[in-house]
Design a protein around this motif. Structure first.
Motif, PDB file in Angstrom:
ATOM      1  N   PRO A 129       0.799  -1.235   0.000  1.00 36.15           N
ATOM      2  CA  PRO A 129       0.000   0.000   0.000  1.00 36.15           C
ATOM      3  C   PRO A 129       0.826   1.278   0.000  1.00 36.15           C
ATOM      4  N   GLY A 130       2.152   1.167  -0.028  1.00 39.36           N
ATOM      5  CA  GLY A 130       3.012   2.334   0.140  1.00 39.36           C
ATOM      6  C   GLY A 130       3.168   3.163  -1.124  1.00 39.36           C
ATOM      7  N   THR A 131       3.919   4.233  -0.978  1.00 40.14           N
ATOM      8  CA  THR A 131       4.107   5.187  -2.075  1.00 40.14           C
ATOM      9  C   THR A 131       5.567   5.272  -2.515  1.00 40.14           C
ATOM     10  N   ALA A 132       6.366   4.248  -2.206  1.00 41.16           N
ATOM     11  CA  ALA A 132       7.797   4.299  -2.531  1.00 41.16           C
ATOM     12  C   ALA A 132       8.049   4.461  -4.026  1.00 41.16           C
ATOM     13  N   LYS A 133       7.120   4.012  -4.839  1.00 40.93           N
ATOM     14  CA  LYS A 133       7.294   4.114  -6.295  1.00 40.93           C
ATOM     15  C   LYS A 133       7.373   5.567  -6.754  1.00 40.93           C
ATOM     16  N   THR A 134       6.836   6.496  -5.950  1.00 45.41           N
ATOM     17  CA  THR A 134       6.823   7.908  -6.340  1.00 45.41           C
ATOM     18  C   THR A 134       8.042   8.668  -5.830  1.00 45.41           C
ATOM     19  N   LEU A 135       8.902   8.025  -5.045  1.00 32.88           N
ATOM     20  CA  LEU A 135      10.091   8.708  -4.545  1.00 32.88           C
ATOM     21  C   LEU A 135      11.037   9.039  -5.696  1.00 32.88           C
ATOM     22  N   GLY A 136      11.707  10.152  -5.603  1.00 31.84           N
ATOM     23  CA  GLY A 136      12.685  10.522  -6.613  1.00 31.84           C
ATOM     24  C   GLY A 136      13.949   9.701  -6.507  1.00 31.84           C
ATOM     25  N   ALA A 137      14.725   9.673  -7.579  1.00 35.30           N
ATOM     26  CA  ALA A 137      15.954   8.876  -7.603  1.00 35.30           C
ATOM     27  C   ALA A 137      16.930   9.317  -6.530  1.00 35.30           C
ATOM     28  N   ALA A 138      17.031  10.622  -6.280  1.00 39.32           N
ATOM     29  CA  ALA A 138      17.975  11.128  -5.283  1.00 39.32           C
ATOM     30  C   ALA A 138      17.592  10.668  -3.884  1.00 39.32           C
ATOM     31  N   GLU A 139      16.297  10.721  -3.564  1.00 39.09           N
ATOM     32  CA  GLU A 139      15.862  10.291  -2.235  1.00 39.09           C
ATOM     33  C   GLU A 139      16.069   8.792  -2.055  1.00 39.09           C
ATOM     34  N   ARG A 140      15.796   8.026  -3.082  1.00 41.09           N
ATOM     35  CA  ARG A 140      16.044   6.585  -3.001  1.00 41.09           C
ATOM     36  C   ARG A 140      17.523   6.320  -2.731  1.00 41.09           C
ATOM     37  N   SER A 141      18.371   6.980  -3.474  1.00 38.50           N
ATOM     38  CA  SER A 141      19.814   6.767  -3.312  1.00 38.50           C
ATOM     39  C   SER A 141      20.273   7.174  -1.926  1.00 38.50           C
ATOM     40  N   ASP A 142      19.749   8.291  -1.409  1.00 33.23           N
ATOM     41  CA  ASP A 142      20.144   8.756  -0.083  1.00 33.23           C
ATOM     42  C   ASP A 142      19.739   7.752   0.994  1.00 33.23           C
ATOM     43  N   ARG A 143      18.537   7.217   0.872  1.00 34.03           N
ATOM     44  CA  ARG A 143      18.065   6.262   1.888  1.00 34.03           C
ATOM     45  C   ARG A 143      18.890   4.987   1.856  1.00 34.03           C
ATOM     46  N   ILE A 144      19.181   4.510   0.657  1.00 34.81           N
ATOM     47  CA  ILE A 144      19.991   3.297   0.538  1.00 34.81           C
ATOM     48  C   ILE A 144      21.393   3.548   1.079  1.00 34.81           C
ATOM     49  N   ALA A 145      21.973   4.693   0.755  1.00 34.65           N
ATOM     50  CA  ALA A 145      23.320   5.025   1.220  1.00 34.65           C
ATOM     51  C   ALA A 145      23.374   5.162   2.733  1.00 34.65           C
ATOM     52  N   SER A 146      22.246   5.537   3.341  1.00 36.15           N
ATOM     53  CA  SER A 146      22.213   5.697   4.793  1.00 36.15           C
ATOM     54  C   SER A 146      22.167   4.363   5.526  1.00 36.15           C
ATOM     55  N   GLY A 147      22.001   3.268   4.773  1.00 30.33           N
ATOM     56  CA  GLY A 147      21.932   1.950   5.381  1.00 30.33           C
ATOM     57  C   GLY A 147      20.541   1.497   5.746  1.00 30.33           C
ATOM     58  N   ALA A 148      19.522   2.236   5.312  1.00 32.11           N
ATOM     59  CA  ALA A 148      18.145   1.880   5.641  1.00 32.11           C
ATOM     60  C   ALA A 148      17.773   0.529   5.010  1.00 32.11           C
ATOM     61  N   PRO A 149      17.027  -0.302   5.734  1.00 33.34           N
ATOM     62  CA  PRO A 149      16.545  -1.549   5.141  1.00 33.34           C
ATOM     63  C   PRO A 149      15.593  -1.254   3.983  1.00 33.34           C
ATOM     64  N   TYR A 150      15.578  -2.127   3.009  1.00 34.80           N
ATOM     65  CA  TYR A 150      14.664  -1.928   1.889  1.00 34.80           C
ATOM     66  C   TYR A 150      14.358  -3.263   1.220  1.00 34.80           C
TER      67      TYR A 150
END
Length: 289
Positions: A129-150
């Motif tokens: 039900p989430g909205t992750a598909k609408t996140l921008g490429a920069a925000e996705r990259s930042d979250r992944i770089a921060s070590g967040a689970p995904y």
């Protein structure tokens, strides 16, 4: 070339009568078709799979009188294959990361259900039900770089936009008696998970890559996986992989009509062996003469 069948257990517990039925049906169909039987160990779940369970699988299958081609394929030795398939889907723009925890997803579903029932997949789990598909490429990259689970999900709508009508050949029967040419409905699964941060594949992705790599022509498995075939046909088509024939068989159930499961400590083959039952006795227990 002879037809190729496979039995693919996970070494996260001892085999039970449901496994016996599936393995025996595969072996019987191999014999009838003059084919080959492969054994695959589906051990991508490192937290639950154990070497002692894998050793027990070999021992129990040999005790039943089954033989298979060597070498045995172990999924944990082929993570590079799954990463390569995932990279191909990513290059098509069909994969995106989602960052919600299971608890957060459950809360989103509960909030949405305040307005009515939320759609669920054929296994009864709520669609993402989430909205992750609408996140921008920069925000996705930042979250992944921060070590967040995904989790890496398939963009189902984008994938289906590339597809003609998908079908498969069913020589067994589905839950509603489906057989023959079956129309696939992958949309019913929503944006399925293909991999996670710490696990480079899911069951759906691994199984289609493995079947293609092993030249499997006939997939014989339980009816509980009938609807999952829709996702598998979609991934096979996207990745240009061959289409096997499918044969979904009845399930062995307990006294309450539930399918046997390792997690519920269903009657295990080793326990029945210790009681003095023979391989013919076990075949009769699962309804095979």
């Amino acid at each position: 070339m002879p037809p190729v069948f496979r039995f693919a257990p996970s070494p996260n517990g001892y085999l039970h009568l449901g496994h016996v039925l599936s393995a025996s049906l595969n072996a019987d169909m191999v014999k009838a078709a003059g084919g080959l039987l492969l054994l695959r160990i589906e051990d991508i779940d490192a937290t639950r799979c154990r070497p002692e369970y894998e050793a027990a699988i070999y021992e129990d299958l040999r005790w039943l009188g089954l033989a298979w081609e060597e070498p045995v394929r172990r999924q944990s030795e082929h993570f590079a294959d799954y990463r390569a398939a995932l990279a191909r889907l990513e290059a098509m723009g069909l994969v995106y990361p989602s960052f919600e925890s299971r608890a957060e997803i459950a809360a989103l579903v509960a909030a949405n259900e305040a307005n009515g029932p939320w759609p669920r997949d054929p296994d009864g789990a709520p669609l993402y039900p989430g909205t992750a598909k609408t996140l921008g490429a920069a925000e996705r990259s930042d979250r992944i770089a921060s070590g967040a689970p995904y989790a890496l999900r398939l963009d189902m709508a984008a994938a289906l936009a590339r597809m003609p009508r998908l079908i498969w050949t069913e020589t067994g029967t589905g839950p509603e008696g489906e057989s023959g040419t079956v129309i696939a409905n992958p949309a019913g699964w929503g944006d399925v998970i293909l991999a996670r941060k710490d696990t480079p594949t899911s069951y759906h992705l691994a199984v289609v890559v493995d079947d293609a790599a092993q030249g499997v022509t006939d997939v014989v498995r339980g009816r509980d996986l009938f609807h999952a075939t829709s996702v598998h046909r979609l991934l096979q088509t996207l990745l240009g992989l061959p289409e096997p024939r499918y044969h979904h068989h009845r399930l062995v159930t307990d006294a309450d009509g539930r399918k046997l499961s390792k997690s519920t400590q269903a009657t295990g083959l080793r326990a029945l062996r210790s009681q003095g039952l023979t391989p013919p006795d076990i075949r009769r227990l699962v309804g095979l003469d």
